[in-house]
Design an enzyme around this catalytic site. Structure first.
Site, mmCIF file in Angstrom:
data_model
loop_
_atom_site.group_PDB
_atom_site.id
_atom_site.type_symbol
_atom_site.label_atom_id
_atom_site.label_comp_id
_atom_site.label_asym_id
_atom_site.label_seq_id
_atom_site.Cartn_x
_atom_site.Cartn_y
_atom_site.Cartn_z
ATOM 1 N N HIS A 22 0.711 -1.174 -0.043
ATOM 2 C CA HIS A 22 0.040 -0.138 -0.036
ATOM 3 C C HIS A 22 0.950 1.161 -0.060
ATOM 4 O O HIS A 22 0.694 2.278 -0.746
ATOM 5 C CB HIS A 22 -0.899 -0.162 1.056
ATOM 6 C CG HIS A 22 -1.980 1.229 1.324
ATOM 7 N ND1 HIS A 22 -3.214 1.147 1.050
ATOM 8 C CD2 HIS A 22 -1.501 2.424 1.912
ATOM 9 C CE1 HIS A 22 -3.642 2.318 1.162
ATOM 10 N NE2 HIS A 22 -2.879 3.102 1.599
ATOM 11 N N GLU A 23 1.782 1.307 1.013
ATOM 12 C CA GLU A 23 2.546 2.477 1.203
ATOM 13 C C GLU A 23 3.687 2.559 -0.011
ATOM 14 O O GLU A 23 3.957 3.644 -0.516
ATOM 15 C CB GLU A 23 3.485 2.628 2.472
ATOM 16 C CG GLU A 23 2.156 2.361 3.747
ATOM 17 C CD GLU A 23 1.288 3.661 3.730
ATOM 18 O OE1 GLU A 23 1.453 4.621 2.993
ATOM 19 O OE2 GLU A 23 0.188 3.381 4.311
ATOM 20 N N HIS A 63 1.909 4.490 -3.009
ATOM 21 C CA HIS A 63 1.769 5.770 -2.516
ATOM 22 C C HIS A 63 3.276 6.531 -3.039
ATOM 23 O O HIS A 63 3.314 7.547 -3.751
ATOM 24 C CB HIS A 63 1.864 6.253 -1.102
ATOM 25 C CG HIS A 63 0.336 6.338 -0.493
ATOM 26 N ND1 HIS A 63 -0.693 6.910 -1.200
ATOM 27 C CD2 HIS A 63 -0.487 5.600 0.562
ATOM 28 C CE1 HIS A 63 -1.869 6.770 -0.298
ATOM 29 N NE2 HIS A 63 -1.528 5.799 0.368
ATOM 30 N N GLU A 111 -4.564 7.724 -3.080
ATOM 31 C CA GLU A 111 -5.220 6.670 -2.665
ATOM 32 C C GLU A 111 -5.502 5.353 -3.595
ATOM 33 O O GLU A 111 -5.511 4.225 -3.485
ATOM 34 C CB GLU A 111 -6.457 6.784 -1.698
ATOM 35 C CG GLU A 111 -6.790 5.405 -0.786
ATOM 36 C CD GLU A 111 -5.578 5.069 0.473
ATOM 37 O OE1 GLU A 111 -4.865 5.996 0.417
ATOM 38 O OE2 GLU A 111 -5.853 4.248 1.014
HETATM 39 ZN ZN ZN Z 1 -3.257 5.074 1.794
#
Ligand code: ZN
Length: 505
Positions: free
Chosen positions: A268-269, A272, A298
């Site tokens: 997830h990160e 980003h 996101e």
């Molecule tokens: Zn996030």
């Protein structure tokens, strides 16, 4: 004439870079606070961050900057809308006009208060002590209302706060999108919950932290994460932060009894981080050198975490090395059983642990509660019970305490109330819209994922999305990439295809 304006443009750029660098300094202080700082540093750190943010705000509201922007208006109008120069002037003006509405003193007070509240939350959450935070949260709500008032008139008091993170969206447009989505999700969750619950106990065995970290890093390296331009550390609440074009930081948290926790938060990160690392390096430290909105940001974390990282094709490649890393835990477990475990759908209490199908219901609860608090139709003292009531009606569950209720997310304790949550669901919707476009351009992407190759997808996202930074607003970028506006259909089609197969719907 032209050269005078070019000099002024350079002056503008230099000023914005100073503001951007102050922002980066504040981010470094915040990153250190969340990763390595001893708790004893909290008071001084709050003061230091407050000072840097105040200096940054003073510069951003300097009349000298306003004068430059006025002088540059004819130049901006002579340039094509798509040019970097016009975009720099345009986006700086938007930030300037927004910033001058908010007094520097307010920014300082807010920053100090939020820092104190965050510190209190870190202790109050494990202690299940909402009462301790309630007076602080009252003040946060008052500050949030005040922040919105600086942007009056508005249609809804949450609008200015939503606008700060998801420019172009309003309470009304978010509510309309959420209502459509909810109408489709509720029966889907219901149909799945009538089937036997998938068994994910294999994920809850003992997984040593060092091997977890090594495996996660191996995967994001393969995704294209360059450890010369970023690093990963541990925090209670994972996040990504950018210091410069070639320096981004991601964090995760490890649980020895839950393989998915750290692994999927790492993906997830990293998603980003890919967005930030893909932005045109020429924009660094300027207002163009960052992701354009919370929702678009996101979309990238969810794309790499879920659409890619929880797909069957991905695990056809990565499951054998995972089994090799954890032979005792997974050596005898089939790929199919593992795939079902990581895509288990179940109504649950914790947003960050929620599956792809139920996740957005958690977001909608928070979005509505925020709106009600700001409207004044819900009081802070009634918030914990309102939380439980919404979980009961929307997910059929009630948390045993506030720790897994109203205290679970950092957002209201480290930031303002309002505008904090809608980006998660907008991101889920956009992740599917963007992925659909990538597949249309390169239908071989799924085959490449099956071979552990991510270049085509990563480069397509970089060249069509990341590179632009904040040059385009989110609605402009979505239009440019998908040819339309944000919509629920691609996301629903994705869920129906994937979970229809998993749960034979
Ligand atoms: Zn996030």
């Amino acid at each position: 004439m032209e050269s005078i304006l070019e000099t002024k443009l350079q002056e503008l750029k230099n000023l914005t870079i100073e503001i951007g660098d102050l922002g980066a300094v504040s981010s470094i202080l915040g990153w250190d606070q969340a990763t390595y700082m001893p708790t004893g540093g909290a008071t001084a750190r709050g003061r230091q961050i407050g000072l840097i943010q105040m200096l940054s705000h003073q510069r951003l509201t300097d009349p000298k900057l306003g004068k430059l922007l006025d002088d540059l208006r004819p130049y901006e109008e002579s340039l094509p809308y798509d040019s970097d120069e016009a975009a720099l002037i345009r986006v700086t003006r938007r930030n300037f006009e927004r910033a001058v509405k908010v007094p520097t003193e307010f920014m300082y007070q807010m920053s100090m208060h939020l820092s104190d509240t965050y510190t209190a939350w870190v202790e109050a959450r494990p202690a299940n002590d909402f009462a301790r935070l309630a007076p602080m949260l009252e003040k946060t709500l008052a500050l949030s209302r005040q922040a919105a008032e600086y942007f009056a008139p508005y249609d809804h008091i949450a609008d200015p706060l939503i606008d700060m993170s998801d420019y172009g969206m309003k309470t009304e447009s978010v509510r309309a999108l959420f209502a459509q989505l909810r109408e489709q999700l509720v029966p889907m969750v219901q149909a799945i919950s009538e089937q036997p619950i998938a068994d994910d106990s294999i994920l809850k065995q003992f997984y040593p932290v060092d091997q977890q970290r090594a495996f996660g890093e191996q995967v994001i390296r393969r995704y294209g994460f360059d450890f010369n331009r970023g690093r990963q550390d541990t925090t209670p609440h994972p996040f990504m932060t950018r210091f410069a074009a070639d320096d981004v930081r991601i964090t995760t948290r490890f649980s020895e009894r839950d393989f998915g926790d750290a692994f999927f938060s790492t993906l997830h990160e990293a998603g980003h981080a890919f967005y930030e690392l893909g932005i045109d390096p020429g924009y660094d430290a300027t207002p163009l050198g960052g992701g354009t909105s919370a929702g678009v940001h996101e979309s990238q974390s969810r794309l790499w975490e879920n659409i890619v990282g929880r797909s069957r094709a991905f695990w056809e490649f990565f499951y054998p090395p995972l089994q090799a890393a954890f032979p005792d835990q997974l050596g005898k477990v089939s790929l199919d059983a593992f795939y079902r475990a990581i895509n288990k759908v179940q109504r649950s209490l914790i947003r960050v642990d929620a599956d792809e199908v139920t996740y957005n219901l958690h977001v909608m609860i928070r979005f509505e509660l925020e709106a009600q608090l700001l409207e004044g139709t819900l009081a802070i003292r009634d918030l914990p019970e309102a939380w439980h009531a919404r979980y009961q009606s929307d997910l059929g569950l009630r948390a045993p305490d506030d720790r897994d209720g109203v205290l679970q997310d950092v957002h209201w304790y480290g930031g303002l109330i309002g505008g904090a949550f809608q980006g998660y669901t907008l991101g889920n919707l956009l992740s599917a819209q963007f992925y659909q476009q990538a597949l249309q351009a390169h239908p071989n992407i799924v085959e490449e994922i099956r071979c552990g190759e991510f270049k085509t997808l990563h480069h397509w996202l970089r060249d069509n999305l990341y590179v632009y930074g904040s040059k385009y607003t989110a609605p402009e970028l979505i239009q440019k990439v998908t040819g339309g506006a944000i919509t629920i259909e691609p996301y629903l089609a994705y869920l129906r295809a994937k979970y229809g197969e998993l749960y034979s719907l």
